[in-house]
Design a protein around this motif. Structure first.
Motif, PDB file in Angstrom:
ATOM      1  N   ASP A 230       1.714 -31.204 -16.003  1.00  0.00           N
ATOM      2  CA  ASP A 230       2.149 -29.843 -16.295  1.00  0.00           C
ATOM      3  C   ASP A 230       2.032 -29.576 -17.796  1.00  0.00           C
ATOM      4  O   ASP A 230       2.556 -30.323 -18.624  1.00  0.00           O
ATOM      5  N   ALA A 231       1.320 -28.497 -18.144  1.00  0.00           N
ATOM      6  CA  ALA A 231       1.199 -28.070 -19.549  1.00  0.00           C
ATOM      7  C   ALA A 231       1.222 -26.547 -19.569  1.00  0.00           C
ATOM      8  O   ALA A 231       0.295 -25.896 -20.048  1.00  0.00           O
ATOM      9  N   THR A 232       2.296 -25.999 -19.048  1.00  0.00           N
ATOM     10  CA  THR A 232       2.370 -24.554 -18.828  1.00  0.00           C
ATOM     11  C   THR A 232       2.376 -23.764 -20.128  1.00  0.00           C
ATOM     12  O   THR A 232       1.791 -22.671 -20.203  1.00  0.00           O
ATOM     13  N   PHE A 233       3.001 -24.308 -21.179  1.00  0.00           N
ATOM     14  CA  PHE A 233       3.260 -23.505 -22.372  1.00  0.00           C
ATOM     15  C   PHE A 233       2.739 -24.160 -23.656  1.00  0.00           C
ATOM     16  O   PHE A 233       2.562 -25.381 -23.734  1.00  0.00           O
ATOM     17  N   LEU A 234       2.536 -23.303 -24.648  1.00  0.00           N
ATOM     18  CA  LEU A 234       2.327 -23.760 -26.024  1.00  0.00           C
ATOM     19  C   LEU A 234       3.683 -24.082 -26.661  1.00  0.00           C
ATOM     20  O   LEU A 234       4.732 -23.633 -26.194  1.00  0.00           O
ATOM     21  N   ASP A 235       3.637 -24.818 -27.752  1.00  0.00           N
ATOM     22  CA  ASP A 235       4.876 -25.164 -28.453  1.00  0.00           C
ATOM     23  C   ASP A 235       5.655 -23.929 -28.895  1.00  0.00           C
ATOM     24  O   ASP A 235       6.891 -23.952 -28.943  1.00  0.00           O
ATOM     25  N   ALA A 249       2.070 -28.295 -23.765  1.00  0.00           N
ATOM     26  CA  ALA A 249       0.911 -29.184 -23.855  1.00  0.00           C
ATOM     27  C   ALA A 249       1.211 -30.373 -24.748  1.00  0.00           C
ATOM     28  O   ALA A 249       0.814 -31.511 -24.452  1.00  0.00           O
ATOM     29  N   ALA A 250       1.931 -30.147 -25.851  1.00  0.00           N
ATOM     30  CA  ALA A 250       2.266 -31.247 -26.747  1.00  0.00           C
ATOM     31  C   ALA A 250       3.194 -32.244 -26.067  1.00  0.00           C
ATOM     32  O   ALA A 250       3.058 -33.467 -26.252  1.00  0.00           O
ATOM     33  N   ALA A 265      -5.273 -34.599 -18.351  1.00  0.00           N
ATOM     34  CA  ALA A 265      -5.707 -33.275 -17.919  1.00  0.00           C
ATOM     35  C   ALA A 265      -4.515 -32.329 -17.962  1.00  0.00           C
ATOM     36  O   ALA A 265      -3.461 -32.619 -17.383  1.00  0.00           O
ATOM     37  N   LEU A 266      -4.668 -31.210 -18.653  1.00  0.00           N
ATOM     38  CA  LEU A 266      -3.605 -30.221 -18.782  1.00  0.00           C
ATOM     39  C   LEU A 266      -3.780 -29.165 -17.699  1.00  0.00           C
ATOM     40  O   LEU A 266      -4.855 -28.577 -17.560  1.00  0.00           O
ATOM     41  N   THR A 267      -2.721 -28.904 -16.956  1.00  0.00           N
ATOM     42  CA  THR A 267      -2.856 -27.941 -15.868  1.00  0.00           C
ATOM     43  C   THR A 267      -1.588 -27.099 -15.740  1.00  0.00           C
ATOM     44  O   THR A 267      -0.629 -27.279 -16.481  1.00  0.00           O
ATOM     45  N   HIS A 268      -1.623 -26.143 -14.773  1.00  0.00           N
ATOM     46  CA  HIS A 268      -0.540 -25.189 -14.557  1.00  0.00           C
ATOM     47  C   HIS A 268      -0.371 -24.307 -15.798  1.00  0.00           C
ATOM     48  O   HIS A 268       0.726 -24.124 -16.333  1.00  0.00           O
ATOM     49  N   VAL A 269      -1.463 -23.712 -16.218  1.00  0.00           N
ATOM     50  CA  VAL A 269      -1.513 -22.927 -17.457  1.00  0.00           C
ATOM     51  C   VAL A 269      -0.936 -21.533 -17.224  1.00  0.00           C
ATOM     52  O   VAL A 269      -1.370 -20.808 -16.317  1.00  0.00           O
ATOM     53  N   GLU A 283      -3.334 -28.336 -29.206  1.00  0.00           N
ATOM     54  CA  GLU A 283      -2.001 -28.878 -29.458  1.00  0.00           C
ATOM     55  C   GLU A 283      -1.864 -30.292 -28.880  1.00  0.00           C
ATOM     56  O   GLU A 283      -1.291 -31.180 -29.512  1.00  0.00           O
ATOM     57  N   ALA A 284      -2.396 -30.495 -27.679  1.00  0.00           N
ATOM     58  CA  ALA A 284      -2.307 -31.811 -27.050  1.00  0.00           C
ATOM     59  C   ALA A 284      -3.115 -32.842 -27.830  1.00  0.00           C
ATOM     60  O   ALA A 284      -2.695 -33.998 -27.970  1.00  0.00           O
TER      61      ALA A 284
END
Length: 321
Positions: A230-235, A249-250, A265-269, A283-284
């Motif tokens: 899960d990487a739904t949001f930016l910092d 993502a971070a 793999a970053l998902t759920h954007v 960011e990641a």
């Protein structure tokens, strides 16, 4: 071969480019589906995964992860499927998943079983691999899943067998590679460790579903070849991530780093980032030294063996003559 196809990479609200959550995994011909958001069946047709999956692993019951189930089940029935399907979900999900299977009064033409799983268990146990469950943190009962292969046999050192030990090529090679002691015609006894290296690790693919960053993911993803997190949001929206029990993502990258994963793999954007999703990737990358990528719907990733130069033999026994 393990091939992962990202069928849906959006957050709760789909966009023109991204469908709700779904992921297809093919391991040496065994096919699995992880989550089944709205329209998953069309994504499967569009990206050519086929419908040969035998197990559906549901992380939780939010609509963007399960509303594709009724349509998919009906389409499988219309296409005369006969093979059984097992659906796995988190604690407390069995009744709701059964309702989705039988939505609109539809009874599938093939056997469907629903299983409630618990964190720290094994949802699917095969000789060559397991699908394990682990605890995640969301605003409902939820699970993550890890496909973990068993160790493969060590490499057979044919040069040592032939040139140093003078073992005649033949059935003895296969027996030694299977861990059996062999007595040769000249009376010598050969132990497997004389010609077989240490066991080689299998592959590990981990899928979190929606979650806050948690220690259980670190444990489940230790040394993972691929972590789908899960990487739904930016910092900049970290407060929102905490309020909605998602990850930035971070944060996903920090989990991957702690786990020693190879790829993330970053998902759920979130749809709020439509057109600027690559900011999540950047960011990641700042927080994780391994490979980071943000897949689009339809992207495929192959997961090689950790010792990629040996991938072709997969740990098979040596030829016998």
């Amino acid at each position: 071969m393990i091939r992962v196809t990202f069928l849906g990479t959006s957050g709760a609200v789909p966009t023109v480019a991204r469908a709700p959550s779904a992921l297809h995994l093919n391991r040496e011909g065994d096919e699995f589906l992880f989550d089944c958001g709205e329209g998953t069946q069309r994504q499967m047709m569009r990206y050519g995964t086929g419908f040969g999956f035998s197990h559906l692993f549901v992380t939780h019951l939010h609509g963007d992860h399960v509303l594709g189930i009724p349509g998919l089940i009906q389409s499988l029935s219309f296409n005369d499927r006969e093979e059984p399907l097992a659906i796995h979900g988190p604690p407390g999900s069995k009744r709701h998943l059964r309702d989705l299977v039988h939505a609109a009064g539809h009874d599938p033409s093939f056997p469907v079983t629903v299983h409630e799983e618990r964190p720290g268990g094994v949802a699917l146990d095969r000789e060559e691999y397991e699908v394990r469950t682990f605890e995640t943190e969301h605003h409902t009962s939820s699970l993550g899943y890890a496909l973990v292969e068993a160790d493969r046999k060590g490499r057979f050192d044919r040069e040592t067998a032939e040139q140093e030990l003078n073992i005649p090529p033949g059935p003895a090679y296969g027996k030694l590679h299977d861990g059996q002691t062999v007595e040769l015609d000249d009376g010598r006894v050969i132990e497997p460790e004389q010609v077989v290296g240490p066991p080689r690790p299998g592959r590990r693919v981990v899928y979190t579903g929606d979650t806050r960053p948690v220690d259980a993911t670190v444990e489940a993803a230790e040394g993972a070849d691929l972590l789908v997190h899960d990487a739904t949001f930016l910092d900049e929206d970290g407060d929102r991530a905490r309020q909605t029990a998602h990850s930035t993502a971070a944060e996903a990258a920090q989990i991957a780093g702690r786990a020693g994963a190879e790829r993330l793999a970053l998902t759920h954007v979130s749809s709020r980032y439509a057109g600027r999703e690559r900011g999540l990737e950047r960011e990641a990358e700042r927080a994780f030294d391994g490979e980071v990528f943000l897949p689009d719907d339809g992207d495929e990733v192959e997961v090689p063996y950790p010792d990629a130069d040996d991938a072709a033999d997969g740990g098979a026994a040596p030829d016998v003559e």
